[in-house]
Design a protein around this motif. Sequence first.
Motif, PDB file in Angstrom:
ATOM      1  N   LEU A  11       0.783  -1.226   0.000  1.00  0.00           N
ATOM      2  CA  LEU A  11       0.000   0.000   0.000  1.00  0.00           C
ATOM      3  C   LEU A  11       0.824   1.291   0.000  1.00  0.00           C
ATOM      4  O   LEU A  11       0.491   2.218  -0.751  1.00  0.00           O
ATOM      5  N   PRO A  12       1.884   1.453   0.819  1.00  0.00           N
ATOM      6  CA  PRO A  12       2.610   2.735   0.782  1.00  0.00           C
ATOM      7  C   PRO A  12       3.153   3.110  -0.598  1.00  0.00           C
ATOM      8  O   PRO A  12       2.994   4.268  -1.012  1.00  0.00           O
ATOM      9  N   PRO A  13       3.789   2.186  -1.351  1.00  0.00           N
ATOM     10  CA  PRO A  13       4.194   2.581  -2.712  1.00  0.00           C
ATOM     11  C   PRO A  13       3.009   2.965  -3.587  1.00  0.00           C
ATOM     12  O   PRO A  13       3.103   3.881  -4.409  1.00  0.00           O
ATOM     13  N   PHE A  14       1.883   2.276  -3.403  1.00  0.00           N
ATOM     14  CA  PHE A  14       0.673   2.595  -4.158  1.00  0.00           C
ATOM     15  C   PHE A  14       0.159   3.976  -3.780  1.00  0.00           C
ATOM     16  O   PHE A  14      -0.208   4.783  -4.652  1.00  0.00           O
ATOM     17  N   TRP A  15       0.118   4.273  -2.483  1.00  0.00           N
ATOM     18  CA  TRP A  15      -0.345   5.595  -2.044  1.00  0.00           C
ATOM     19  C   TRP A  15       0.564   6.710  -2.569  1.00  0.00           C
ATOM     20  O   TRP A  15       0.088   7.749  -3.021  1.00  0.00           O
ATOM     21  N   PHE A  16       1.865   6.490  -2.476  1.00  0.00           N
ATOM     22  CA  PHE A  16       2.829   7.509  -2.913  1.00  0.00           C
ATOM     23  C   PHE A  16       2.631   7.819  -4.391  1.00  0.00           C
ATOM     24  O   PHE A  16       2.561   8.981  -4.795  1.00  0.00           O
ATOM     25  N   TRP A  17       2.526   6.762  -5.188  1.00  0.00           N
ATOM     26  CA  TRP A  17       2.288   6.927  -6.628  1.00  0.00           C
ATOM     27  C   TRP A  17       0.923   7.562  -6.874  1.00  0.00           C
ATOM     28  O   TRP A  17       0.775   8.448  -7.728  1.00  0.00           O
ATOM     29  N   GLY A  18      -0.082   7.129  -6.113  1.00  0.00           N
ATOM     30  CA  GLY A  18      -1.438   7.608  -6.319  1.00  0.00           C
ATOM     31  C   GLY A  18      -1.604   9.091  -6.046  1.00  0.00           C
ATOM     32  O   GLY A  18      -2.439   9.746  -6.686  1.00  0.00           O
ATOM     33  N   VAL A  19      -0.841   9.627  -5.119  1.00  0.00           N
ATOM     34  CA  VAL A  19      -0.934  11.062  -4.835  1.00  0.00           C
ATOM     35  C   VAL A  19      -0.670  11.868  -6.098  1.00  0.00           C
ATOM     36  O   VAL A  19      -1.394  12.826  -6.414  1.00  0.00           O
ATOM     37  N   PHE A  20       0.346  11.484  -6.852  1.00  0.00           N
ATOM     38  CA  PHE A  20       0.696  12.223  -8.066  1.00  0.00           C
ATOM     39  C   PHE A  20      -0.355  12.022  -9.161  1.00  0.00           C
ATOM     40  O   PHE A  20      -0.731  12.978  -9.849  1.00  0.00           O
ATOM     41  N   VAL A  21      -0.822  10.789  -9.311  1.00  0.00           N
ATOM     42  CA  VAL A  21      -1.794  10.499 -10.368  1.00  0.00           C
ATOM     43  C   VAL A  21      -3.127  11.171 -10.070  1.00  0.00           C
ATOM     44  O   VAL A  21      -3.722  11.823 -10.945  1.00  0.00           O
ATOM     45  N   VAL A  22      -3.627  11.040  -8.845  1.00  0.00           N
ATOM     46  CA  VAL A  22      -4.910  11.645  -8.479  1.00  0.00           C
ATOM     47  C   VAL A  22      -4.824  13.169  -8.570  1.00  0.00           C
ATOM     48  O   VAL A  22      -5.737  13.830  -9.093  1.00  0.00           O
ATOM     49  N   ALA A  23      -3.728  13.747  -8.088  1.00  0.00           N
ATOM     50  CA  ALA A  23      -3.571  15.207  -8.145  1.00  0.00           C
ATOM     51  C   ALA A  23      -3.574  15.696  -9.597  1.00  0.00           C
ATOM     52  O   ALA A  23      -4.218  16.709  -9.918  1.00  0.00           O
ATOM     53  N   ALA A  24      -2.886  14.971 -10.469  1.00  0.00           N
ATOM     54  CA  ALA A  24      -2.854  15.378 -11.875  1.00  0.00           C
ATOM     55  C   ALA A  24      -4.240  15.298 -12.505  1.00  0.00           C
ATOM     56  O   ALA A  24      -4.638  16.186 -13.282  1.00  0.00           O
ATOM     57  N   MET A  25      -4.997  14.248 -12.172  1.00  0.00           N
ATOM     58  CA  MET A  25      -6.353  14.123 -12.738  1.00  0.00           C
ATOM     59  C   MET A  25      -7.269  15.211 -12.201  1.00  0.00           C
ATOM     60  O   MET A  25      -8.112  15.747 -12.939  1.00  0.00           O
TER      61      MET A  25
END
Length: 367
Positions: free
Chosen positions: A91-105
């Motif tokens: 989960l932590p690598p997923f969350w870290f990556w997701g912050v950038f993807v969700v913010a960009a969307m």
Amino acid sequence: MGAHSKGGPVLPRPAAPPSGATGAGGRDRYFDTLRALALVRVVTYHTFGWAWAGLVFPSMGIMFGLAGTLMARSLERPALAVVRGRVRRLLPPFWFWGVFVVAAMLVHGWMPDWRIVYWVVPLGDPPGSAWGEQAWEILWYLRTYLWFVLLSPLLLRVFRLAPVPVLLSCLVPVVVLQYGWQPPDDRFGTGLLDLTTYLFCWVLGFAHRDGVLARLRPAAVVPPALAALAYGAWYALAHQGEYGTYDLDDIPLAQAFWSAGYVTLLMYSKARLGIGLAGLARHRRLDRLVTVFNARAVTVYLWHELALVLAVPLIDQLWKVPAFEAYLPLDSQWFLFGVGWVLIAAFIVACGWVEDVAARRRPRLLP
């Protein structure tokens, strides 16, 4: 990426691997190399889109099979602790990556609904915008892996009651979904289809770990594996008109049988013949590369699509330099492939440390 299992009558422990088959820390270089090749194949496929790539090397089936093996080994410890540890490392690598993807969307106008909770725990497909689809569409693997991890204690217990019959029955659900009950066209249906497609490979990992494969004679393994390969290839090629392609990623039944046969032969070669890649250590740079790929598998998988996406505008800038335009193959997919790997390497250095934190190791730029 991996999976886990536990419980039931304990089969005899498998024999120790042949000398030289494992590396430092008990790592198996044969499996480590397969995982590294699988990741390279994933990046290659997402760059070139070759429909035949899955027939040459079914990377997802291989990754689920290897994960199942690791899960069965881990479940020699208490199941709850193992599952919690696997989820914590994912989960932590997923969350870290997701912050950038969700913010960009969000910046590009995406309006999320309640399903955004799947960006916290991906038990279902996390939602996203069409603009960001190339980044988030790969998350089906994490969702499927997570469900296999949660189900593994029960799956391993059932497997150990009757190993060979249970293993063979793992292909039944995907056949039922193809010819019998049609799953709903929603998150539940998609998740169920992915689970049934790769169930055999996951449980095959249990069979390897428990020594079941090593005890079977070649006549009991090789012909059925070849038959599964033949059926998977036939189904994909015979139904091109229905699916518009013979790409296994778009044809679950063909993917299930082709992966089952292919991964069975790979694991049986290891279990029965003791194939190892201890000699890889003599090629220090290659051995180092395999080590990095395995220690940063989640990072490579999550960030590789973003690397390929970012490679396009980067190459566009290179066209503005006359010397680069004249001497570099800027319009070649192979050049995009190369730039993509440079960016993946940058993401490994910049973001890979999150995997160390998730595993409660000291963060390092390179493992």
